[in-house]
Motif scaffolding. Structure first.
Motif, PDB file in Angstrom:
ATOM      1  N   THR A   2       0.839  -1.191   0.000  1.00 15.98           N
ATOM      2  CA  THR A   2       0.000   0.000   0.000  1.00 15.98           C
ATOM      3  C   THR A   2       0.876   1.243   0.000  1.00 15.98           C
ATOM      4  OG1 THR A   2      -1.720  -1.153   1.238  1.00 15.98           O
ATOM      5  CG2 THR A   2      -1.793   1.225   1.273  1.00 15.98           C
ATOM      6  N   LEU A   3       0.500   2.217  -0.809  1.00 14.52           N
ATOM      7  CA  LEU A   3       1.162   3.513  -0.847  1.00 14.52           C
ATOM      8  C   LEU A   3       0.103   4.602  -0.770  1.00 14.52           C
ATOM      9  CD1 LEU A   3       3.799   3.219  -3.728  1.00 14.52           C
ATOM     10  CD2 LEU A   3       4.260   3.513  -1.309  1.00 14.52           C
ATOM     11  N   THR A   4       0.504   5.762  -0.298  1.00 17.15           N
ATOM     12  CA  THR A   4      -0.429   6.889  -0.323  1.00 17.15           C
ATOM     13  C   THR A   4      -0.343   7.554  -1.695  1.00 17.15           C
ATOM     14  OG1 THR A   4       1.193   8.485   0.472  1.00 17.15           O
ATOM     15  CG2 THR A   4      -0.115   7.308   2.154  1.00 17.15           C
ATOM     16  N   PHE A   5      -1.423   8.223  -2.065  1.00 20.16           N
ATOM     17  CA  PHE A   5      -1.409   8.965  -3.321  1.00 20.16           C
ATOM     18  C   PHE A   5      -0.331  10.047  -3.268  1.00 20.16           C
ATOM     19  CE2 PHE A   5      -2.921  12.409  -6.094  1.00 20.16           C
ATOM     20  CZ  PHE A   5      -2.889  11.716  -7.303  1.00 20.16           C
ATOM     21  N   ARG A   6      -0.146  10.634  -2.124  1.00 15.50           N
ATOM     22  CA  ARG A   6       0.895  11.656  -1.949  1.00 15.50           C
ATOM     23  C   ARG A   6       2.269  11.090  -2.316  1.00 15.50           C
ATOM     24  NH1 ARG A   6       0.275  16.046   1.151  1.00 15.50           N
ATOM     25  NH2 ARG A   6      -1.352  15.014   2.345  1.00 15.50           N
ATOM     26  N   ALA A   7       2.565   9.869  -1.891  1.00 16.71           N
ATOM     27  CA  ALA A   7       3.848   9.244  -2.216  1.00 16.71           C
ATOM     28  C   ALA A   7       3.961   8.956  -3.714  1.00 16.71           C
ATOM     29  CB  ALA A   7       4.027   7.959  -1.415  1.00 16.71           C
ATOM     30  N   LEU A   8       2.834   8.613  -4.335  1.00 13.68           N
ATOM     31  CA  LEU A   8       2.848   8.295  -5.761  1.00 13.68           C
ATOM     32  C   LEU A   8       3.068   9.526  -6.636  1.00 13.68           C
ATOM     33  CD1 LEU A   8      -0.057   5.698  -5.914  1.00 13.68           C
ATOM     34  CD2 LEU A   8       2.385   5.248  -6.230  1.00 13.68           C
ATOM     35  N   VAL A   9       2.774  10.700  -6.126  1.00 12.20           N
ATOM     36  CA  VAL A   9       2.944  11.918  -6.925  1.00 12.20           C
ATOM     37  C   VAL A   9       4.032  12.833  -6.363  1.00 12.20           C
ATOM     38  CG1 VAL A   9       0.573  11.856  -7.783  1.00 12.20           C
ATOM     39  CG2 VAL A   9       1.099  13.172  -5.720  1.00 12.20           C
TER      40      VAL A   9
END
Length: 89
Positions: A2-9
């Protein structure tokens, strides 16, 4: 995982890349490849892989700068999300 959207962008070069990645995640959600979790309205969005062992071809074409009006068209091949192939326009 699991990753946060913040980490993905986090490494996005601009708002257009953030929007493109969000739209790509929505397509992956529609195909059953990812699931979203959000504890509270407007809270941190977590993204979890739920596609099992299925393979998905994900390109980086959304991370590239696109030509503006009057500029030469960028070359590119088909964009594939899930099992559907779509020609770039």
């Amino acid at each position: 995982g699991t990753l946060t959207f913040r980490a993905l962008v986090d490494d996005a070069s601009g708002l257009n890349v953030v929007v493109a990645r969000f739209l790509a995640l929505l397509e992956l959600f529609r195909s059953g490849a990812v699931a979203f979790e959000q504890a509270a309205a407007l809270g941190e969005l977590s993204v979890r892989w739920s596609g099992g062992d299925r393979e998905f071809e994900i390109g980086r074409e959304f991370d590239e700068e696109q030509p503006g009006p009057g500029e030469a068209e960028a070359e590119g091949g088909p964009a594939v999300v899930g099992n559907e192939e779509q020609e770039e326009e």
